[in-house]
Design a protein around this motif. Structure first.
Motif, PDB file in Angstrom:
ATOM      1  N   GLY A 204       0.809  -1.213   0.000  1.00 58.24           N
ATOM      2  CA  GLY A 204       0.000   0.000   0.000  1.00 58.24           C
ATOM      3  C   GLY A 204       0.840   1.260   0.000  1.00 58.24           C
ATOM      4  O   GLY A 204       1.119   1.846  -1.041  1.00 58.24           O
ATOM      5  N   LEU A 205       1.261   1.656   1.197  1.00 57.60           N
ATOM      6  CA  LEU A 205       2.009   2.906   1.340  1.00 57.60           C
ATOM      7  C   LEU A 205       3.259   2.951   0.471  1.00 57.60           C
ATOM      8  O   LEU A 205       3.539   3.952  -0.191  1.00 57.60           O
ATOM      9  CB  LEU A 205       2.411   3.097   2.810  1.00 57.60           C
ATOM     10  N   GLY A 206       4.020   1.849   0.495  1.00 56.85           N
ATOM     11  CA  GLY A 206       5.284   1.825  -0.224  1.00 56.85           C
ATOM     12  C   GLY A 206       5.144   2.028  -1.715  1.00 56.85           C
ATOM     13  O   GLY A 206       5.998   2.639  -2.360  1.00 56.85           O
ATOM     14  N   LEU A 207       4.064   1.525  -2.280  1.00 53.09           N
ATOM     15  CA  LEU A 207       3.845   1.671  -3.713  1.00 53.09           C
ATOM     16  C   LEU A 207       3.643   3.141  -4.082  1.00 53.09           C
ATOM     17  O   LEU A 207       4.149   3.622  -5.095  1.00 53.09           O
ATOM     18  CB  LEU A 207       2.639   0.841  -4.156  1.00 53.09           C
ATOM     19  N   ARG A 208       2.904   3.851  -3.258  1.00 50.56           N
ATOM     20  CA  ARG A 208       2.692   5.279  -3.523  1.00 50.56           C
ATOM     21  C   ARG A 208       3.978   6.069  -3.284  1.00 50.56           C
ATOM     22  O   ARG A 208       4.339   6.940  -4.073  1.00 50.56           O
ATOM     23  CB  ARG A 208       1.580   5.830  -2.631  1.00 50.56           C
ATOM     24  N   TRP A 209       4.678   5.744  -2.192  1.00 50.68           N
ATOM     25  CA  TRP A 209       5.896   6.476  -1.858  1.00 50.68           C
ATOM     26  C   TRP A 209       7.015   6.256  -2.870  1.00 50.68           C
ATOM     27  O   TRP A 209       7.914   7.081  -2.977  1.00 50.68           O
ATOM     28  CB  TRP A 209       6.370   6.077  -0.457  1.00 50.68           C
ATOM     29  N   ALA A 210       6.965   5.129  -3.577  1.00 54.13           N
ATOM     30  CA  ALA A 210       7.990   4.881  -4.590  1.00 54.13           C
ATOM     31  C   ALA A 210       7.866   5.846  -5.758  1.00 54.13           C
ATOM     32  O   ALA A 210       8.832   6.067  -6.492  1.00 54.13           O
ATOM     33  CB  ALA A 210       7.889   3.442  -5.105  1.00 54.13           C
ATOM     34  N   MET A 211       6.692   6.421  -5.933  1.00 54.50           N
ATOM     35  CA  MET A 211       6.452   7.306  -7.068  1.00 54.50           C
ATOM     36  C   MET A 211       6.249   8.768  -6.668  1.00 54.50           C
ATOM     37  O   MET A 211       6.564   9.678  -7.424  1.00 54.50           O
ATOM     38  CB  MET A 211       5.209   6.836  -7.847  1.00 54.50           C
ATOM     39  N   LYS A 212       5.698   8.984  -5.467  1.00 55.22           N
ATOM     40  CA  LYS A 212       5.408  10.342  -5.014  1.00 55.22           C
ATOM     41  C   LYS A 212       5.842  10.514  -3.560  1.00 55.22           C
ATOM     42  O   LYS A 212       5.763   9.586  -2.760  1.00 55.22           O
ATOM     43  CB  LYS A 212       3.907  10.639  -5.111  1.00 55.22           C
ATOM     44  N   GLY A 213       6.265  11.738  -3.214  1.00 57.14           N
ATOM     45  CA  GLY A 213       6.651  12.029  -1.840  1.00 57.14           C
ATOM     46  C   GLY A 213       5.444  12.395  -0.995  1.00 57.14           C
ATOM     47  O   GLY A 213       4.323  12.535  -1.496  1.00 57.14           O
ATOM     48  N   PRO A 214       5.628  12.575   0.319  1.00 54.32           N
ATOM     49  CA  PRO A 214       4.496  12.812   1.224  1.00 54.32           C
ATOM     50  C   PRO A 214       3.715  14.080   0.917  1.00 54.32           C
ATOM     51  O   PRO A 214       2.489  14.109   1.072  1.00 54.32           O
ATOM     52  CB  PRO A 214       5.145  12.853   2.610  1.00 54.32           C
ATOM     53  N   SER A 280      14.352  -6.799  -6.554  1.00 57.42           N
ATOM     54  CA  SER A 280      13.115  -6.026  -6.452  1.00 57.42           C
ATOM     55  C   SER A 280      13.381  -4.542  -6.689  1.00 57.42           C
ATOM     56  O   SER A 280      12.597  -3.855  -7.355  1.00 57.42           O
ATOM     57  CB  SER A 280      12.482  -6.227  -5.072  1.00 57.42           C
ATOM     58  N   LEU A 281      14.492  -4.038  -6.147  1.00 61.87           N
ATOM     59  CA  LEU A 281      14.839  -2.638  -6.346  1.00 61.87           C
ATOM     60  C   LEU A 281      15.135  -2.342  -7.811  1.00 61.87           C
ATOM     61  O   LEU A 281      14.727  -1.301  -8.337  1.00 61.87           O
ATOM     62  CB  LEU A 281      16.062  -2.274  -5.487  1.00 61.87           C
ATOM     63  N   GLN A 282      15.833  -3.261  -8.478  1.00 61.63           N
ATOM     64  CA  GLN A 282      16.144  -3.068  -9.886  1.00 61.63           C
ATOM     65  C   GLN A 282      14.870  -3.003 -10.722  1.00 61.63           C
ATOM     66  O   GLN A 282      14.751  -2.177 -11.635  1.00 61.63           O
ATOM     67  CB  GLN A 282      17.052  -4.192 -10.381  1.00 61.63           C
ATOM     68  N   ARG A 283      13.911  -3.866 -10.414  1.00 66.26           N
ATOM     69  CA  ARG A 283      12.641  -3.858 -11.144  1.00 66.26           C
ATOM     70  C   ARG A 283      11.885  -2.552 -10.900  1.00 66.26           C
ATOM     71  O   ARG A 283      11.317  -1.966 -11.823  1.00 66.26           O
ATOM     72  CB  ARG A 283      11.777  -5.041 -10.713  1.00 66.26           C
ATOM     73  N   LEU A 284      11.889  -2.082  -9.658  1.00 69.01           N
ATOM     74  CA  LEU A 284      11.185  -0.853  -9.323  1.00 69.01           C
ATOM     75  C   LEU A 284      11.844   0.344 -10.005  1.00 69.01           C
ATOM     76  O   LEU A 284      11.154   1.221 -10.539  1.00 69.01           O
ATOM     77  CB  LEU A 284      11.178  -0.656  -7.807  1.00 69.01           C
ATOM     78  N   LEU A 285      13.182   0.387  -9.983  1.00 65.53           N
ATOM     79  CA  LEU A 285      13.893   1.489 -10.629  1.00 65.53           C
ATOM     80  C   LEU A 285      13.647   1.500 -12.127  1.00 65.53           C
ATOM     81  O   LEU A 285      13.526   2.559 -12.748  1.00 65.53           O
ATOM     82  CB  LEU A 285      15.394   1.384 -10.334  1.00 65.53           C
ATOM     83  N   ALA A 286      13.574   0.312 -12.725  1.00 64.64           N
ATOM     84  CA  ALA A 286      13.279   0.224 -14.157  1.00 64.64           C
ATOM     85  C   ALA A 286      11.885   0.767 -14.441  1.00 64.64           C
ATOM     86  O   ALA A 286      11.666   1.478 -15.426  1.00 64.64           O
ATOM     87  CB  ALA A 286      13.393  -1.221 -14.631  1.00 64.64           C
ATOM     88  N   LEU A 287      10.936   0.456 -13.569  1.00 63.56           N
ATOM     89  CA  LEU A 287       9.573   0.949 -13.729  1.00 63.56           C
ATOM     90  C   LEU A 287       9.516   2.465 -13.580  1.00 63.56           C
ATOM     91  O   LEU A 287       8.850   3.158 -14.356  1.00 63.56           O
ATOM     92  CB  LEU A 287       8.657   0.290 -12.699  1.00 63.56           C
ATOM     93  N   LYS A 288      10.238   2.989 -12.589  1.00 61.92           N
ATOM     94  CA  LYS A 288      10.278   4.442 -12.409  1.00 61.92           C
ATOM     95  C   LYS A 288      10.898   5.110 -13.629  1.00 61.92           C
ATOM     96  O   LYS A 288      10.448   6.168 -14.074  1.00 61.92           O
ATOM     97  CB  LYS A 288      11.077   4.797 -11.153  1.00 61.92           C
ATOM     98  N   GLY A 289      11.953   4.491 -14.168  1.00 56.69           N
ATOM     99  CA  GLY A 289      12.603   5.044 -15.354  1.00 56.69           C
ATOM    100  C   GLY A 289      11.675   5.065 -16.548  1.00 56.69           C
ATOM    101  O   GLY A 289      11.630   6.035 -17.312  1.00 56.69           O
ATOM    102  N   THR A 290      10.895   4.006 -16.710  1.00 60.80           N
ATOM    103  CA  THR A 290       9.918   3.940 -17.801  1.00 60.80           C
ATOM    104  C   THR A 290       8.876   5.039 -17.649  1.00 60.80           C
ATOM    105  O   THR A 290       8.505   5.704 -18.623  1.00 60.80           O
ATOM    106  CB  THR A 290       9.219   2.565 -17.813  1.00 60.80           C
ATOM    107  N   GLY A 291       8.444   5.257 -16.405  1.00 57.17           N
ATOM    108  CA  GLY A 291       7.467   6.309 -16.148  1.00 57.17           C
ATOM    109  C   GLY A 291       7.999   7.688 -16.483  1.00 57.17           C
ATOM    110  O   GLY A 291       7.295   8.530 -17.043  1.00 57.17           O
ATOM    111  N   ARG A 292       9.273   7.922 -16.174  1.00 56.04           N
ATOM    112  CA  ARG A 292       9.880   9.227 -16.477  1.00 56.04           C
ATOM    113  C   ARG A 292       9.934   9.449 -17.980  1.00 56.04           C
ATOM    114  O   ARG A 292       9.658  10.538 -18.490  1.00 56.04           O
ATOM    115  CB  ARG A 292      11.291   9.301 -15.889  1.00 56.04           C
ATOM    116  N   HIS A 293      10.348   8.401 -18.729  1.00 56.77           N
ATOM    117  CA  HIS A 293      10.471   8.520 -20.174  1.00 56.77           C
ATOM    118  C   HIS A 293       9.108   8.798 -20.817  1.00 56.77           C
ATOM    119  O   HIS A 293       8.993   9.623 -21.733  1.00 56.77           O
ATOM    120  CB  HIS A 293      11.063   7.248 -20.765  1.00 56.77           C
ATOM    121  N   GLU A 294       8.056   8.132 -20.321  1.00 61.38           N
ATOM    122  CA  GLU A 294       6.710   8.337 -20.866  1.00 61.38           C
ATOM    123  C   GLU A 294       6.249   9.770 -20.596  1.00 61.38           C
ATOM    124  O   GLU A 294       5.637  10.411 -21.446  1.00 61.38           O
ATOM    125  CB  GLU A 294       5.735   7.339 -20.252  1.00 61.38           C
ATOM    126  N   LYS A 295       6.590  10.288 -19.407  1.00 64.25           N
ATOM    127  CA  LYS A 295       6.216  11.654 -19.064  1.00 64.25           C
ATOM    128  C   LYS A 295       6.925  12.631 -19.980  1.00 64.25           C
ATOM    129  O   LYS A 295       6.336  13.596 -20.478  1.00 64.25           O
ATOM    130  CB  LYS A 295       6.567  11.941 -17.595  1.00 64.25           C
TER     131      LYS A 295
END
Length: 299
Positions: A204-214, A280-295
């Motif tokens: 829950g919380l961690g998924l949101r925090w991985a993409m957005k700050g408080p 798990s961190l590598q997968r998450l970082l890859a996902l964040k990177g994909t999100g940045r590129h799409e933006k």
């Protein structure tokens, strides 16, 4: 210009930081006084092609360094002894950085002749994966030093955040400690077990925090809602100022977590647990990177 970097301490963080700079073609000297650890690290490095000069000679590691990063154990007396050694051997223009995770820079730099060239560069474990590096100087620290270090870190793929003020624990560990205090309170109070609490964070919380700050999350939820939530819940939260009971008890029994095979959980294969975290961190970082590129593509 920073060309030669001396890293003091070849533990988990020191070795990872040395590798980071070596991978980006900087000259790196890695100092380790413990013979057993020195041999272990030497064996690891012999399997790699990184240009890291491993040494047990303190002066050899730091005498010509442009930047020194201290990664010795998180004990104030040990750190202060290292700084006293540095004072007599480093060059006048050498920058000294500490990878401390808790001590304020004012405490570390007290009465040192290079205090105005000393900063915090707080890397996160695993240092080769986590982008964030917290940085802070003293009021007398020339802005050019922080700017040069921030540029160096960005060149090595890191995301430096320069704090406006020196404070124990900096930003990340204070936030992390606040969450851990409440998690331990919920556990010790019998509200939920460790697995249930971890699930709430990771699913829950961690998924949101991985993409957005408080603050971003508060804006998204509505500050009128958060005004009510904080007003109702803050009086109910733990305000303990001592080590949580479960942590103290487990630590006293030598149950330190993954590194000893048991803590809040049992670990039959500690190495596999660490590898799973990295994966798990590598997968998450890859996902964040994909999100940045799409933006970027949509802008």
């Amino acid at each position: 210009m920073i060309k030669h970097i001396g890293v003091l301490g070849a533990g988990t963080m020191g070795l990872a930081i040395a590798r980071l700079f070596a991978e980006h073609r900087y000259e790196v000297s890695l100092y380790e006084p413990n013979d057993v650890m020195l041999q272990s690290v030497k064996t690891q490095l012999n399997k790699e092609t990184l240009l890291i000069q491993l040494t047990s000679h303190f002066e050899k590691a730091v005498a010509t360094a442009d930047l020194i990063i201290e990664c010795v154990p998180e004990q104030l007396t040990v750190k202060r002894e290292v700084y006293q050694q540095l004072a007599s051997v480093i060059r006048n223009e050498t920058i000294v950085a500490s990878n401390t995770s808790t001590y304020a820079l004012q405490t570390l730099a007290q009465e040192l002749p290079f205090a105005n060239r000393m900063v915090i560069t707080h890397f996160f474990n695993p240092a080769h994966l986590i982008p964030l590096v917290e940085m802070v100087g003293l009021p007398a620290t020339p802005p050019s030093i922080l700017e040069e270090l921030a540029a160096l870190l960005r060149k090595c793929g890191k995301t430096p955040v320069v704090l406006n003020k020196d404070i124990p624990g900096f930003i990340a560990n204070r936030l992390q400690a606040a969450l851990m205090r409440e998690a331990c309170y919920l556990l010790d109070s019998g509200v939920a077990n460790a697995a249930q609490i971890d699930t709430v964070v990771s699913e829950g919380l961690g998924l949101r925090w991985a993409m957005k700050g408080p603050f971003e999350i508060a804006d998204l939820g509505g500050l009128d809602i958060w005004a009510k939530v904080t007003g109702q819940l803050f009086p109910e939260l733990s305000n303990s100022t001592v080590t949580p009971g479960t942590i103290e008890k487990l630590a006293a029994c030598g149950e330190l977590g993954v590194k000893t095979g048991s803590g809040y959980y049992e670990y039959d294969d500690p190495a596999a647990a660490a590898s799973d975290m990295s994966y798990s961190l590598q997968r998450l970082l890859a996902l964040k990177g994909t999100g940045r590129h799409e933006k970027d593509d949509n802008e």
